[in-house]
Motif scaffolding. Structure first.
Motif, PDB file in Angstrom:
ATOM      1  N   GLU A  77     -34.166 -13.544  28.086  1.00 24.11           N
ATOM      2  CA  GLU A  77     -33.348 -14.675  28.539  1.00 24.11           C
ATOM      3  C   GLU A  77     -34.235 -15.910  28.481  1.00 24.11           C
ATOM      4  O   GLU A  77     -35.303 -15.941  29.094  1.00 24.11           O
ATOM      5  CB  GLU A  77     -32.890 -14.424  29.974  1.00 24.11           C
ATOM      6  CG  GLU A  77     -32.180 -15.575  30.601  1.00 24.11           C
ATOM      7  CD  GLU A  77     -31.956 -15.348  32.092  1.00 24.11           C
ATOM      8  OE1 GLU A  77     -31.799 -16.348  32.801  1.00 24.11           O
ATOM      9  OE2 GLU A  77     -31.977 -14.189  32.544  1.00 24.11           O
ATOM     10  N   LYS A  78     -33.807 -16.923  27.737  1.00 23.12           N
ATOM     11  CA  LYS A  78     -34.629 -18.127  27.613  1.00 23.12           C
ATOM     12  C   LYS A  78     -34.684 -18.831  28.959  1.00 23.12           C
ATOM     13  O   LYS A  78     -33.672 -19.061  29.596  1.00 23.12           O
ATOM     14  CB  LYS A  78     -34.073 -19.059  26.543  1.00 23.12           C
ATOM     15  CG  LYS A  78     -35.049 -20.169  26.224  1.00 23.12           C
ATOM     16  CD  LYS A  78     -34.833 -20.741  24.861  1.00 23.12           C
ATOM     17  CE  LYS A  78     -35.969 -21.680  24.535  1.00 23.12           C
ATOM     18  NZ  LYS A  78     -35.879 -22.221  23.213  1.00 23.12           N
ATOM     19  N   LEU A  79     -35.888 -19.200  29.385  1.00 27.05           N
ATOM     20  CA  LEU A  79     -36.098 -19.834  30.679  1.00 27.05           C
ATOM     21  C   LEU A  79     -36.235 -21.338  30.552  1.00 27.05           C
ATOM     22  O   LEU A  79     -35.737 -22.076  31.385  1.00 27.05           O
ATOM     23  CB  LEU A  79     -37.362 -19.247  31.339  1.00 27.05           C
ATOM     24  CG  LEU A  79     -37.762 -19.804  32.696  1.00 27.05           C
ATOM     25  CD1 LEU A  79     -36.673 -19.518  33.737  1.00 27.05           C
ATOM     26  CD2 LEU A  79     -39.078 -19.186  33.145  1.00 27.05           C
ATOM     27  N   ARG A 113     -40.441 -22.578  37.644  1.00 27.81           N
ATOM     28  CA  ARG A 113     -39.136 -22.694  37.000  1.00 27.81           C
ATOM     29  C   ARG A 113     -38.296 -21.452  37.291  1.00 27.81           C
ATOM     30  O   ARG A 113     -37.117 -21.545  37.590  1.00 27.81           O
ATOM     31  CB  ARG A 113     -39.284 -22.875  35.483  1.00 27.81           C
ATOM     32  CG  ARG A 113     -39.904 -24.181  35.036  1.00 27.81           C
ATOM     33  CD  ARG A 113     -38.984 -25.371  35.247  1.00 27.81           C
ATOM     34  NE  ARG A 113     -37.714 -25.259  34.605  1.00 27.81           N
ATOM     35  CZ  ARG A 113     -37.387 -25.806  33.437  1.00 27.81           C
ATOM     36  NH1 ARG A 113     -38.265 -26.525  32.781  1.00 27.81           N
ATOM     37  NH2 ARG A 113     -36.182 -25.650  32.944  1.00 27.81           N
ATOM     38  N   LEU A 114     -38.918 -20.283  37.204  1.00 28.83           N
ATOM     39  CA  LEU A 114     -38.214 -19.036  37.495  1.00 28.83           C
ATOM     40  C   LEU A 114     -37.706 -19.041  38.934  1.00 28.83           C
ATOM     41  O   LEU A 114     -36.546 -18.724  39.198  1.00 28.83           O
ATOM     42  CB  LEU A 114     -39.133 -17.837  37.265  1.00 28.83           C
ATOM     43  CG  LEU A 114     -38.557 -16.461  37.610  1.00 28.83           C
ATOM     44  CD1 LEU A 114     -37.441 -16.099  36.647  1.00 28.83           C
ATOM     45  CD2 LEU A 114     -39.664 -15.415  37.585  1.00 28.83           C
ATOM     46  N   TRP A 158     -40.385 -20.407  26.777  1.00 26.31           N
ATOM     47  CA  TRP A 158     -40.678 -19.427  27.817  1.00 26.31           C
ATOM     48  C   TRP A 158     -39.446 -18.573  28.023  1.00 26.31           C
ATOM     49  O   TRP A 158     -38.329 -19.076  28.063  1.00 26.31           O
ATOM     50  CB  TRP A 158     -41.048 -20.097  29.139  1.00 26.31           C
ATOM     51  CG  TRP A 158     -42.345 -20.818  29.114  1.00 26.31           C
ATOM     52  CD1 TRP A 158     -43.407 -20.588  28.290  1.00 26.31           C
ATOM     53  CD2 TRP A 158     -42.728 -21.885  29.962  1.00 26.31           C
ATOM     54  NE1 TRP A 158     -44.425 -21.444  28.581  1.00 26.31           N
ATOM     55  CE2 TRP A 158     -44.036 -22.257  29.596  1.00 26.31           C
ATOM     56  CE3 TRP A 158     -42.107 -22.563  30.989  1.00 26.31           C
ATOM     57  CZ2 TRP A 158     -44.725 -23.271  30.234  1.00 26.31           C
ATOM     58  CZ3 TRP A 158     -42.796 -23.575  31.616  1.00 26.31           C
ATOM     59  CH2 TRP A 158     -44.086 -23.917  31.244  1.00 26.31           C
ATOM     60  N   TYR A 159     -39.655 -17.309  28.175  1.00 28.55           N
ATOM     61  CA  TYR A 159     -38.573 -16.350  28.355  1.00 28.55           C
ATOM     62  C   TYR A 159     -38.831 -15.518  29.594  1.00 28.55           C
ATOM     63  O   TYR A 159     -39.962 -15.400  30.052  1.00 28.55           O
ATOM     64  CB  TYR A 159     -38.481 -15.407  27.145  1.00 28.55           C
ATOM     65  CG  TYR A 159     -37.938 -16.075  25.910  1.00 28.55           C
ATOM     66  CD1 TYR A 159     -36.625 -15.873  25.527  1.00 28.55           C
ATOM     67  CD2 TYR A 159     -38.731 -16.900  25.139  1.00 28.55           C
ATOM     68  CE1 TYR A 159     -36.118 -16.489  24.398  1.00 28.55           C
ATOM     69  CE2 TYR A 159     -38.231 -17.519  24.009  1.00 28.55           C
ATOM     70  CZ  TYR A 159     -36.928 -17.305  23.641  1.00 28.55           C
ATOM     71  OH  TYR A 159     -36.429 -17.918  22.527  1.00 28.55           O
ATOM     72  N   VAL A 160     -37.777 -14.899  30.102  1.00 32.80           N
ATOM     73  CA  VAL A 160     -37.877 -13.848  31.099  1.00 32.80           C
ATOM     74  C   VAL A 160     -37.545 -12.566  30.355  1.00 32.80           C
ATOM     75  O   VAL A 160     -36.486 -12.476  29.734  1.00 32.80           O
ATOM     76  CB  VAL A 160     -36.878 -14.062  32.263  1.00 32.80           C
ATOM     77  CG1 VAL A 160     -36.893 -12.868  33.194  1.00 32.80           C
ATOM     78  CG2 VAL A 160     -37.188 -15.342  33.012  1.00 32.80           C
ATOM     79  N   ASP A 163     -35.113 -22.389  39.255  1.00 36.12           N
ATOM     80  CA  ASP A 163     -33.996 -22.500  38.310  1.00 36.12           C
ATOM     81  C   ASP A 163     -33.206 -21.203  38.158  1.00 36.12           C
ATOM     82  O   ASP A 163     -32.078 -21.219  37.708  1.00 36.12           O
ATOM     83  CB  ASP A 163     -34.496 -22.907  36.919  1.00 36.12           C
ATOM     84  CG  ASP A 163     -35.095 -24.294  36.904  1.00 36.12           C
ATOM     85  OD1 ASP A 163     -34.971 -25.021  37.907  1.00 36.12           O
ATOM     86  OD2 ASP A 163     -35.706 -24.655  35.884  1.00 36.12           O
ATOM     87  N   ARG A 164     -33.824 -20.095  38.518  1.00 30.92           N
ATOM     88  CA  ARG A 164     -33.174 -18.790  38.351  1.00 30.92           C
ATOM     89  C   ARG A 164     -33.582 -17.906  39.512  1.00 30.92           C
ATOM     90  O   ARG A 164     -34.331 -16.959  39.354  1.00 30.92           O
ATOM     91  CB  ARG A 164     -33.626 -18.167  37.025  1.00 30.92           C
ATOM     92  CG  ARG A 164     -32.910 -16.885  36.655  1.00 30.92           C
ATOM     93  CD  ARG A 164     -33.589 -16.285  35.417  1.00 30.92           C
ATOM     94  NE  ARG A 164     -33.004 -15.057  35.042  1.00 30.92           N
ATOM     95  CZ  ARG A 164     -33.313 -13.869  35.577  1.00 30.92           C
ATOM     96  NH1 ARG A 164     -34.203 -13.768  36.523  1.00 30.92           N
ATOM     97  NH2 ARG A 164     -32.724 -12.777  35.150  1.00 30.92           N
ATOM     98  N   ALA A 192     -44.250 -22.073  34.794  1.00 31.82           N
ATOM     99  CA  ALA A 192     -43.176 -21.168  34.381  1.00 31.82           C
ATOM    100  C   ALA A 192     -42.630 -20.386  35.578  1.00 31.82           C
ATOM    101  O   ALA A 192     -41.407 -20.210  35.721  1.00 31.82           O
ATOM    102  CB  ALA A 192     -43.671 -20.208  33.303  1.00 31.82           C
TER     103      ALA A 192
END
Length: 121
Positions: free
Chosen positions: A65-67, A114-115, A72-74, A118-119, A111
């Motif tokens: 999943e693009k972060l 952001r995780l 950057w991805y998860v 944002d998520r 990152a």
């Protein structure tokens, strides 16, 4: 200029798995960092993550999943138990534990922030 794609490995329980760099690493020796690397010519960021995770770990499947636009991805992985082929190993933390760690790289910190914001997990 080379582009980089990197991933936060996310265990089923919500913990994050970071790579410990080796003491002879050229850029961030002994630091905790994201898994990933330089994009090869013609590769998309997702293809880079797929290749890098398969080169650096024993993982064979993961959901990406693009972060962020920084490539950057998860990478949601099925287990937190796998072999690491590059670096000095992997370490597992809650997001807050990782953010509080004194030897995390700046880009990894950003990152993870952001995780977290944002998520939310």
């Amino acid at each position: 200029m080379k582009q980089i794609a990197a991933a936060i490995l996310l265990a089923p329980d919500g913990h994050v798995i970071l790579q410990r760099r080796t003491e002879d690493d050229l850029t961030k020796p002994n630091k905790l960092a994201l898994f990933g690397g330089h994009m090869e010519e013609g590769e998309t960021p997702g293809q880079t993550i797929d290749r890098e995770l398969k080169e650096e770990t024993s993982l064979t499947s993961f959901d990406l999943e693009k972060l962020a636009e920084q490539h950057w991805y998860v990478a949601s992985v099925g287990s937190s138990t796998f072999t690491v082929y590059e670096g000095a190993g992997a370490e597992i933390f809650t997001v807050d534990e990782a953010l509080a760690h004194p030897d995390i790289t700046y880009s990894t910190r950003y990152a993870l922030e952001r995780l977290k914001y944002d998520r939310p997990l």
